[in-house]
Structure formats: structure tokens, C-alpha cells
Write an enzyme that holds these catalytic residues in place. Structure first.
Site, short mmCIF file in Angstrom:
data_model
loop_
_atom_site.label_atom_id
_atom_site.label_comp_id
_atom_site.label_asym_id
_atom_site.label_seq_id
_atom_site.Cartn_x
_atom_site.Cartn_y
_atom_site.Cartn_z
CB ILE A 138 37.06 45.76 31.92
CG1 ILE A 138 37.35 47.26 32.15
CG2 ILE A 138 37.54 45.29 30.55
CD1 ILE A 138 36.71 48.22 31.19
CB VAL A 147 54.69 40.57 39.41
CG1 VAL A 147 54.49 40.55 37.91
CG2 VAL A 147 53.38 40.50 40.16
CE LYS A 170 44.21 47.50 40.82
NZ LYS A 170 45.11 47.33 39.67
CB SER A 225 40.82 49.96 40.14
OG SER A 225 39.54 49.63 40.63
CE1 TYR A 269 41.88 44.90 42.23
CE2 TYR A 269 40.26 46.65 42.55
CZ TYR A 269 41.03 45.86 41.71
OH TYR A 269 40.95 46.05 40.35
CB ALA A 270 39.96 49.98 47.95
CB ALA A 271 44.74 49.95 50.47
P1 NAI Z 1 42.74 38.94 34.90
O1 NAI Z 1 42.58 38.06 36.07
O2 NAI Z 1 42.13 38.55 33.60
O3 NAI Z 1 44.28 39.24 34.64
C1 NAI Z 1 45.18 39.49 35.69
C2 NAI Z 1 46.58 39.31 35.20
O4 NAI Z 1 47.47 39.50 36.31
C3 NAI Z 1 46.86 37.90 34.65
O5 NAI Z 1 47.73 37.98 33.54
C4 NAI Z 1 47.55 37.21 35.81
O6 NAI Z 1 48.39 36.16 35.42
C5 NAI Z 1 48.33 38.38 36.38
N1 NAI Z 1 48.76 38.14 37.74
C6 NAI Z 1 48.02 38.02 38.87
N2 NAI Z 1 48.81 37.73 39.92
C7 NAI Z 1 50.09 37.67 39.44
C8 NAI Z 1 51.35 37.41 40.01
N3 NAI Z 1 51.49 37.16 41.31
N4 NAI Z 1 52.43 37.42 39.19
C9 NAI Z 1 52.31 37.66 37.87
N5 NAI Z 1 51.15 37.92 37.28
C10 NAI Z 1 50.04 37.93 38.06
O7 NAI Z 1 42.15 40.35 35.37
P2 NAI Z 1 41.91 41.74 34.61
O8 NAI Z 1 40.51 42.12 34.87
O9 NAI Z 1 42.41 41.71 33.25
O10 NAI Z 1 42.82 42.69 35.50
C11 NAI Z 1 43.99 43.33 35.01
C12 NAI Z 1 44.22 44.58 35.81
O11 NAI Z 1 43.12 45.46 35.60
C13 NAI Z 1 44.32 44.34 37.32
O12 NAI Z 1 45.32 45.18 37.84
C14 NAI Z 1 42.95 44.76 37.81
O13 NAI Z 1 43.00 45.19 39.13
C15 NAI Z 1 42.64 45.89 36.85
N6 NAI Z 1 41.23 46.23 36.74
C16 NAI Z 1 40.31 45.36 36.22
C17 NAI Z 1 38.98 45.73 36.13
C18 NAI Z 1 37.92 44.86 35.55
O14 NAI Z 1 36.73 45.23 35.58
N7 NAI Z 1 38.26 43.70 35.00
C19 NAI Z 1 38.54 47.06 36.58
C20 NAI Z 1 39.60 47.87 37.10
C21 NAI Z 1 40.87 47.47 37.17
#
Ligand code: NAI
Length: 241
Positions: A179, A62, A150, A133, A146-148
Site C-alpha cells: 500500500i 501507544v 504481525k 500484514s 515486524y514479521a513476528a
Molecule cells: P505510516 O507510517 O504512514 O503510519 C503509521 C502510523 O502509526 C502513524 O500514524 C504513526 O504515527 C503511528 N505510530 C507509529 N509508532 C507509533 C507509536 N509509538 N505511538 C503511536 N503511534 C505510532 O504507515 P502505514 O503504511 O500507514 O502503516 C499502518 C499500518 O499498516 C502498520 O501497522 C503497518 O504495519 C501496516 N501495513 C502497512 C503496509 C503498507 O504497505 N504500507 C502493508 C501491510 C501492513
């Protein structure tokens, strides 16, 4: 699932970060409800990628503007854009290049995707959901970028909601709590940290990607037709304590 099975029949949905975790769960939910989904992310053929007849996964970074433009310029009409790509690099984020990279993936990429997708979103009178987040609310000594980023997602959501409202494109966000996904694996394995989180979570358990996906589906549905610019916590009550 409590939505009509045809809620998104014939609709086009794009999920950035749709190849794992919350994004994969969201892509799956949208497809189950009839949408044709493009799931964009890294490791698009990996074990966490969603599998469904109506989902196509593509490998794309992205932060790569021209590559994103090439994909999004082909879309005439977009009903749903979910911006879910996100990373955390923990204390390495004190290094400026790492800090900037995390900002680029978590925040700037949302601006990039929205700007490129907005003509097609206007065509469909579609909507955007960004993923914030708990660290949109709290600071984090261990994750300053990360915090900044979000915190920025919440403000960008409000600004774009104002900007796109005249074109009837709604922009909202969800703020997931804790999650179970590959991103949070390390934390979940740390028994002490996990216990502290659960002690403060009124519902008393970790959330699943489907919990967040359902909130995103609601925000994209006609039931949320008068909602724009909000960030909806999906956190088992964590923010109330
Ligand atoms: P994950 O690691 O399972 O998924 C992250 C996704 O972002 C993946 O599809 C990955 O390929 C994609 N990604 C990362 N860098 C990328 C890049 N440079 N280009 C394209 N795609 C990229 O993590 P999760 O937990 O599903 O996180 C998804 C969102 O939810 C994130 O924005 C995370 O900050 C947010 N989040 C997650 C929480 C949790 O407890 N798991 C809590 C709060 C927010």
C-alpha cells in the site's frame, strides 16, 4: 465509495496510528460516513494527518500505557476501535532492544488498547479491527520483529474474538498487501523490489490507503455482523500466488 453516507452517523471511532497512511485514510473514511473520530498517533499535526470536521488528532505514543489509559478512560462508548499503529526497523530488528520496541508498538499496544477500551466497546456492542500484514503469513529475514509482531496480530485477533464474543464485541483484522504510504515509500522507490512485488500481484498495482479503509469499514458494518476472528487480506491477490 459504496457505503451509505450515514453508515456511522453519531458513532464513536478511535483509530490508533490514525495520523498517517492507512490509519489516516481509515479515519477519513469513517468521518465521511458520519463517525466522530479520534485519531491517535505521532506527528498528529504533521502533513500526513487527516483533516475533517469530525476528526480530532492527538499526539500519543501507544507504548505509553498511562497516557493511553488517560485518553481511553474518558470514552464511555466506543463503536469502532482500529489498531493501525505500526513501525518497521528492518535489519536493526536483530538488536534485542529494537526487536522488543517493534513488538511493543505493533503487537503489545493492540492488547493494551483493547484491554483499556473493552468496557466502552461492550457498552456500544462495538467492534475492533487490527492491522496485520503480508508478513503475518511470510517470514522476513530483513524484518524479524515486524514479521513476528504481525503473525502475533492474527493470533491475538482470534483470541480476543473468542474472549469478547459473549459481550457481542467482534474482533477482526485486515492484512494489507503493498500500500502506498510513508512507511512503504522506500520500497516503492526501489524499482527492482517494486517490480518484483507487482509481478506477483495479480491486480498489478499498489493499493491505496482507501482500499484498506473500505475493507475496515465493511468489517465494522452491520454487513459483517456474523464475522469475527478473521484476517481479511487486502492485497490485490498477492497471497494467492
Ligand atoms: P505510516 O507510517 O504512514 O503510519 C503509521 C502510523 O502509526 C502513524 O500514524 C504513526 O504515527 C503511528 N505510530 C507509529 N509508532 C507509533 C507509536 N509509538 N505511538 C503511536 N503511534 C505510532 O504507515 P502505514 O503504511 O500507514 O502503516 C499502518 C499500518 O499498516 C502498520 O501497522 C503497518 O504495519 C501496516 N501495513 C502497512 C503496509 C503498507 O504497505 N504500507 C502493508 C501491510 C501492513
Amino acid at each position: 465509495m459504496t457505503f451509505s453516507a450515514t453508515l456511522f452517523e453519531g458513532r464513536r471511532a478511535i483509530v490508533m496510528g490514525g495520523t498517517s497512511g492507512i490509519g489516516a485514510g481509515t479515519a477519513l473514511r469513517l468521518a465521511e460516513l458520519g463517525a466522530n473520530v479520534l485519531a491517535v498517533g505521532l506527528q498528529a499535526a504533521g502533513k500526513h494527518a487527516p483533516v475533517h470536521d469530525r476528526i480530532r488528532c492527538i499526539e500519543l505514543d501507544v507504548t505509553d500505557g498511562p497516557a493511553l489509559q488517560a485518553v481511553l478512560s474518558k470514552e464511555i462508548s466506543i463503536d469502532v476501535l482500529v489498531n493501525c499503529a505500526g513501525i518497521s526497523r528492518d535489519r536493526a530488528e536483530y538488536e534485542l532492544d529494537v526487536f522488543q520496541h517493534v513488538l511493543d508498538v505493533n503487537l503489545t499496544s493492540i492488547m493494551r488498547a483493547c484491554s483499556l477500551a473493552v468496557p466502552a466497546l461492550i457498552h456500544a456492542r462495538g467492534c475492533i479491527v487490527n492491522v496485520a500484514s503480508m508478513f503475518s503469513t511470510f517470514g522476513s529475514a530483513d524484518r524479524p520483529a515486524y514479521a513476528a509482531s504481525k503473525g502475533g496480530v492474527v493470533q491475538l485477533t482470534k483470541s480476543l474474538a473468542q474472549s469478547y464474543a459473549a459481550a457481542k464485541v467482534r474482533v477482526n483484522a485486515v492484512a494489507p498487501g503493498w500500500i502506498t504510504t510513508p512507511l512503504s515509500e522506500g520500497l516503492a522507490r526501489d524499482e527492482e523490489a517494486s517490480r518484483r512485488i507487482m509481478d506477483r500481484t495479480p491486480l498489478g498495482h499498489w493499493g491505496q490507503p482507501a482500499d484498506v479503509a473500505d475493507a475496515i469499514v465493511f468489517l465494522c458494518s452491520p454487513a459483517a455482523g456474523y464475522i469475527t476472528g478473521v484476517t481479511l487480506p487486502v492485497d490485490g491477490g498477492y497471497l494467492t500466488v
